[in-house]
Design a protein around this motif. Structure first.
Motif, PDB file in Angstrom:
ATOM      1  N   THR A 188      36.529  35.937  51.318  1.00 17.54           N
ATOM      2  CA  THR A 188      37.957  36.261  51.341  1.00 17.54           C
ATOM      3  C   THR A 188      38.719  35.430  50.314  1.00 17.54           C
ATOM      4  OG1 THR A 188      37.782  36.786  53.694  1.00 17.54           O
ATOM      5  CG2 THR A 188      39.986  36.418  52.823  1.00 17.54           C
ATOM      6  N   PHE A 189      38.421  34.141  50.270  1.00 16.65           N
ATOM      7  CA  PHE A 189      39.094  33.277  49.302  1.00 16.65           C
ATOM      8  C   PHE A 189      38.744  33.699  47.876  1.00 16.65           C
ATOM      9  CE2 PHE A 189      39.542  29.555  46.623  1.00 16.65           C
ATOM     10  CZ  PHE A 189      40.770  29.047  47.024  1.00 16.65           C
ATOM     11  N   PHE A 190      37.469  34.079  47.655  1.00 14.16           N
ATOM     12  CA  PHE A 190      37.061  34.487  46.319  1.00 14.16           C
ATOM     13  C   PHE A 190      37.816  35.728  45.871  1.00 14.16           C
ATOM     14  CE2 PHE A 190      34.357  37.245  43.717  1.00 14.16           C
ATOM     15  CZ  PHE A 190      34.169  36.430  42.610  1.00 14.16           C
ATOM     16  N   LEU A 191      37.880  36.736  46.745  1.00 15.82           N
ATOM     17  CA  LEU A 191      38.575  37.964  46.372  1.00 15.82           C
ATOM     18  C   LEU A 191      40.057  37.702  46.126  1.00 15.82           C
ATOM     19  CD1 LEU A 191      36.875  40.499  48.813  1.00 15.82           C
ATOM     20  CD2 LEU A 191      36.438  40.198  46.369  1.00 15.82           C
ATOM     21  N   GLY A 192      40.680  36.916  47.015  1.00 21.09           N
ATOM     22  CA  GLY A 192      42.099  36.621  46.850  1.00 21.09           C
ATOM     23  C   GLY A 192      42.381  35.814  45.595  1.00 21.09           C
ATOM     24  N   PHE A 193      41.605  34.758  45.405  1.00 25.71           N
ATOM     25  CA  PHE A 193      41.841  33.896  44.244  1.00 25.71           C
ATOM     26  C   PHE A 193      41.461  34.612  42.954  1.00 25.71           C
ATOM     27  CE2 PHE A 193      41.218  30.485  41.234  1.00 25.71           C
ATOM     28  CZ  PHE A 193      42.227  29.593  41.566  1.00 25.71           C
ATOM     29  N   ALA A 194      40.384  35.444  43.007  1.00 27.49           N
ATOM     30  CA  ALA A 194      39.986  36.177  41.807  1.00 27.49           C
ATOM     31  C   ALA A 194      41.082  37.156  41.393  1.00 27.49           C
ATOM     32  CB  ALA A 194      38.668  36.916  42.056  1.00 27.49           C
ATOM     33  N   GLY A 195      41.685  37.852  42.385  1.00 23.53           N
ATOM     34  CA  GLY A 195      42.792  38.752  42.056  1.00 23.53           C
ATOM     35  C   GLY A 195      43.974  38.001  41.474  1.00 23.53           C
ATOM     36  N   ALA A 196      44.307  36.850  42.106  1.00 23.48           N
ATOM     37  CA  ALA A 196      45.426  36.056  41.592  1.00 23.48           C
ATOM     38  C   ALA A 196      45.118  35.508  40.200  1.00 23.48           C
ATOM     39  CB  ALA A 196      45.734  34.912  42.558  1.00 23.48           C
ATOM     40  N   ALA A 197      43.856  35.077  39.981  1.00 26.30           N
ATOM     41  CA  ALA A 197      43.485  34.528  38.673  1.00 26.30           C
ATOM     42  C   ALA A 197      43.564  35.605  37.586  1.00 26.30           C
ATOM     43  CB  ALA A 197      42.082  33.940  38.733  1.00 26.30           C
ATOM     44  N   MET A 198      43.126  36.807  37.915  1.00 29.81           N
ATOM     45  CA  MET A 198      43.210  37.897  36.941  1.00 29.81           C
ATOM     46  C   MET A 198      44.667  38.231  36.623  1.00 29.81           C
ATOM     47  SD  MET A 198      40.146  40.449  38.196  1.00 29.81           S
ATOM     48  CE  MET A 198      40.589  41.641  36.933  1.00 29.81           C
ATOM     49  N   TYR A 199      45.508  38.222  37.653  1.00 33.48           N
ATOM     50  CA  TYR A 199      46.936  38.502  37.420  1.00 33.48           C
ATOM     51  C   TYR A 199      47.549  37.413  36.533  1.00 33.48           C
ATOM     52  CZ  TYR A 199      51.921  38.999  38.342  1.00 33.48           C
ATOM     53  OH  TYR A 199      53.282  39.132  38.207  1.00 33.48           O
ATOM     54  N   VAL A 200      47.248  36.140  36.846  1.00 36.69           N
ATOM     55  CA  VAL A 200      47.781  35.034  36.042  1.00 36.69           C
ATOM     56  C   VAL A 200      47.264  35.113  34.616  1.00 36.69           C
ATOM     57  CG1 VAL A 200      47.754  32.531  35.769  1.00 36.69           C
ATOM     58  CG2 VAL A 200      48.135  33.529  38.026  1.00 36.69           C
ATOM     59  N   PHE A 201      45.968  35.432  34.459  1.00 38.70           N
ATOM     60  CA  PHE A 201      45.397  35.521  33.114  1.00 38.70           C
ATOM     61  C   PHE A 201      46.074  36.620  32.296  1.00 38.70           C
ATOM     62  CE2 PHE A 201      42.268  37.277  30.139  1.00 38.70           C
ATOM     63  CZ  PHE A 201      41.998  36.147  29.387  1.00 38.70           C
ATOM     64  N   ASN A 202      46.306  37.778  32.928  1.00 44.77           N
ATOM     65  CA  ASN A 202      46.973  38.872  32.204  1.00 44.77           C
ATOM     66  C   ASN A 202      48.401  38.497  31.816  1.00 44.77           C
ATOM     67  OD1 ASN A 202      44.780  40.634  32.255  1.00 44.77           O
ATOM     68  ND2 ASN A 202      45.312  41.407  34.293  1.00 44.77           N
ATOM     69  N   GLY A 216      40.607  31.546  30.170  1.00 43.82           N
ATOM     70  CA  GLY A 216      39.736  32.298  31.073  1.00 43.82           C
ATOM     71  C   GLY A 216      38.650  31.434  31.687  1.00 43.82           C
ATOM     72  N   TRP A 217      37.996  30.591  30.851  1.00 40.87           N
ATOM     73  CA  TRP A 217      36.968  29.696  31.380  1.00 40.87           C
ATOM     74  C   TRP A 217      37.556  28.688  32.367  1.00 40.87           C
ATOM     75  CZ3 TRP A 217      32.038  30.206  31.696  1.00 40.87           C
ATOM     76  CH2 TRP A 217      31.344  30.968  30.756  1.00 40.87           C
ATOM     77  N   LEU A 218      38.750  28.197  32.056  1.00 44.55           N
ATOM     78  CA  LEU A 218      39.391  27.255  32.971  1.00 44.55           C
ATOM     79  C   LEU A 218      39.656  27.902  34.324  1.00 44.55           C
ATOM     80  CD1 LEU A 218      40.697  24.494  33.473  1.00 44.55           C
ATOM     81  CD2 LEU A 218      42.822  25.414  32.522  1.00 44.55           C
ATOM     82  N   LEU A 219      40.146  29.151  34.289  1.00 44.69           N
ATOM     83  CA  LEU A 219      40.388  29.855  35.555  1.00 44.69           C
ATOM     84  C   LEU A 219      39.074  30.141  36.286  1.00 44.69           C
ATOM     85  CD1 LEU A 219      43.171  32.393  34.485  1.00 44.69           C
ATOM     86  CD2 LEU A 219      43.437  30.379  35.939  1.00 44.69           C
ATOM     87  N   ALA A 220      37.994  30.494  35.542  1.00 46.82           N
ATOM     88  CA  ALA A 220      36.708  30.773  36.187  1.00 46.82           C
ATOM     89  C   ALA A 220      36.133  29.518  36.840  1.00 46.82           C
ATOM     90  CB  ALA A 220      35.725  31.345  35.159  1.00 46.82           C
ATOM     91  N   ILE A 221      36.197  28.393  36.111  1.00 50.05           N
ATOM     92  CA  ILE A 221      35.689  27.136  36.690  1.00 50.05           C
ATOM     93  C   ILE A 221      36.517  26.725  37.897  1.00 50.05           C
ATOM     94  CG2 ILE A 221      35.377  24.667  36.228  1.00 50.05           C
ATOM     95  CD1 ILE A 221      34.721  25.419  33.331  1.00 50.05           C
ATOM     96  N   THR A 222      37.831  26.901  37.783  1.00 52.04           N
ATOM     97  CA  THR A 222      38.695  26.582  38.929  1.00 52.04           C
ATOM     98  C   THR A 222      38.368  27.478  40.113  1.00 52.04           C
ATOM     99  OG1 THR A 222      40.440  25.924  37.387  1.00 52.04           O
ATOM    100  CG2 THR A 222      41.084  26.351  39.665  1.00 52.04           C
ATOM    101  N   LEU A 223      38.102  28.776  39.827  1.00 60.89           N
ATOM    102  CA  LEU A 223      37.738  29.704  40.900  1.00 60.89           C
ATOM    103  C   LEU A 223      36.441  29.281  41.566  1.00 60.89           C
ATOM    104  CD1 LEU A 223      37.975  32.369  42.470  1.00 60.89           C
ATOM    105  CD2 LEU A 223      36.873  33.510  40.539  1.00 60.89           C
ATOM    106  N   PHE A 224      35.425  28.925  40.764  1.00 57.74           N
ATOM    107  CA  PHE A 224      34.144  28.523  41.335  1.00 57.74           C
ATOM    108  C   PHE A 224      34.269  27.248  42.166  1.00 57.74           C
ATOM    109  CE2 PHE A 224      30.248  25.976  40.927  1.00 57.74           C
ATOM    110  CZ  PHE A 224      29.338  26.837  41.535  1.00 57.74           C
ATOM    111  N   MET A 225      34.976  26.253  41.616  1.00 57.70           N
ATOM    112  CA  MET A 225      35.132  24.997  42.360  1.00 57.70           C
ATOM    113  C   MET A 225      35.953  25.216  43.624  1.00 57.70           C
ATOM    114  SD  MET A 225      35.767  22.264  39.258  1.00 57.70           S
ATOM    115  CE  MET A 225      35.917  20.926  40.435  1.00 57.70           C
ATOM    116  N   SER A 226      36.988  26.018  43.529  1.00 57.98           N
ATOM    117  CA  SER A 226      37.813  26.275  44.710  1.00 57.98           C
ATOM    118  C   SER A 226      37.031  27.032  45.772  1.00 57.98           C
ATOM    119  CB  SER A 226      39.064  27.066  44.305  1.00 57.98           C
ATOM    120  OG  SER A 226      39.830  26.352  43.355  1.00 57.98           O
TER     121      SER A 226
END
Length: 442
Positions: A21-35, A148-158
């Motif tokens: 659940t956290f992955f899907l939520g944070f991944a959606g938020a990360a994609m929105y922030v990245f765009n 993008g890499w910063l958001l991906a690493i943050t997503l993985f660590m989170s």
């Protein structure tokens, strides 16, 4: 490790669901922030290019001809159009050959360049001056890649931290349930039913513990009632059964004809079977209640075994069996400490099972050897049918072959008595060979 235990545990499921659940939520938020960041950076780069093109256009003159030079890393194209005649004033050597930009103020991507076009009136007042400025898109792409890499690493660590946090939190929340499970398992293994500790949490775990304690009370009452019934019934039945056996034996000696003797002999056989069942039920109730008394003494195991096999000599010959006895002659003594009456019943039961279930015209192998400060009494026989799960034979009311007489209590009682005497009884079956082994401390 507890983390690897139960792949279907509630704790692991909570961790996985929370992490997903956290992955899907944070991944959606990360994609929105990245765009959003991508759009902002692109718009900022566009404005920079348009401003740069506008400044170069202001510094360009047709009469006299003045052409500003591009900065390092820039490409520049200047065109003058008058009366539908286009004249190229300047083009950088590295300017993309296939680049074509339309519109007054527009941005296009060509190859690895981002190109901005500005059109203004020439200073002569007759034609239009078109200025196209381009820069490599690699710095912008590199900056977007870093974000993008910063958001991906943050997503993985989170996500990792969320899974670990959910694992710890679920373990803390399920700690009362684990305590209930451990207590219930100890109740299942113990001789007496003890209440499960009740957490003072006021939630479903407390309700579950109270419900299980109520259930355990009812189970304890039912078990006590069962044991009391077996004990009382066994005591009450032993006396009339003994009287009946005595009277039938007397009547058998005084019978007039063979028909009466055969009838009395059949009745006496059934009474003996019933007496053995009553004795087994009494022993079972005493073992369950923990009231079976033992009188340990020193016993010569080899002498007792030879005496018992002599008693079974007739039954062994009747089934065309052969008994081979091996005694450890290297041992100075085969003495054990046990209750002689109880040990006699155990060995008789093992001999009876071996004779009853052995294949006719085969050999019984009985041995007594000293091994590692232990004396091992073992008996092997060839079976008629394979035994897939020999460990179940030491459970109460279990029979491997229901075609034979018995109630499935003999091995269970023997196992419990041997355990109370500080020894061990194990049974095994391999290649249609059944083996019973009793280990005594020397």
């Amino acid at each position: 490790m507890s983390f690897l235990r139960p792949a279907r545990s509630i704790r692991l499921k909570i961790g996985l669901v929370f992490g997903a659940t956290f992955f899907l939520g944070f991944a959606g938020a990360a994609m929105y922030v990245f765009n959003q960041v991508r759009q902002v950076l692109i718009q900022q780069d566009n404005r920079t290019l348009i401003d740069r093109a506008s400044r170069l256009a202001e510094r360009t003159s047709v009469y006299p001809l003045v052409i500003p030079l591009p900065e390092r890393g820039e490409v520049l194209s200047l065109d003058y159009t008058a009366n539908n005649v286009k004249k190229k004033l300047y083009r950088s050597p590295s300017f993309p050959e296939s680049a074509s930009v339309s519109g007054r103020d527009s941005i296009v991507q060509r190859d690895t360049f981002r190109l901005a076009r500005v059109v203004r009136m020439a200073d002569d007042g007759y034609g239009n001056l078109s200025v196209v400025v381009g820069r490599s898109s690699n710095p912008l792409n590199h900056q977007l890649g870093q974000i993008g890499w910063l958001l991906a690493i943050t997503l993985f660590m989170s996500m990792s931290l969320s899974i670990l946090g959910a694992w710890w939190l679920s373990g803390w929340l399920l700690r009362p349930l684990r305590a209930i499970i451990d207590s219930a398992r100890s109740v299942n293994q113990a001789e007496h039913v003890t209440p499960i500790p009740t957490p003072n949490s006021g939630d479903e775990f407390q309700e579950l513990a109270n419900t299980m304690n109520d259930m355990l009370v009812r189970i304890r009452q039912a078990v006590d009632t069962q044991h009391n019934f077996f004990a009382a019934a066994s005591h009450e039945l032993r006396t009339p059964l003994s009287i009946l056996r005595t009277e039938i034996e007397v009547a058998q000696r005084e019978a007039i004809n063979d028909r009466e003797r055969h009838f009395l002999s059949s009745q006496l056989t059934e009474l003996r079977r019933l007496s053995r069942l009553v004795d087994d039920l009494l022993a079972m109730s005493q073992l369950r209640a923990g009231t079976l008394q033992l009188r340990p003494e020193r016993i010569e195991l080899d002498d007792l075994t030879l005496y018992l096999t002599e008693r079974y000599h007739h039954a062994i010959n009747k089934r065309n069996l052969y008994l081979a006895i091996q005694l450890d002659e290297s041992s100075a003594s085969l003495t054990v400490v046990a209750d002689q009456d109880k040990l006699t019943n155990v060995l008789l039961n093992l001999l009876d099972n071996a004779v009853k279930y052995a294949r006719p015209n085969t050999q019984l192998d009985l041995s007594i050897v000293a091994q590692n400060n232990e004396i091992v009494w073992s008996l092997s026989n060839q079976t008629n049918v394979p035994i897939p799960d020999p460990d179940r034979l030491t459970r109460e009311f279990y029979q491997a072959d229901v075609r034979h007489d018995g109630y499935g209590l003999g091995l269970w009682i023997s196992h419990q008595i041997v355990r109370l005497m500080g020894s061990s009884l194990t049974v095994s079956a391999t290649n249609e060979t059944f083996r019973a082994e009793v280990r005594f401390s020397a």
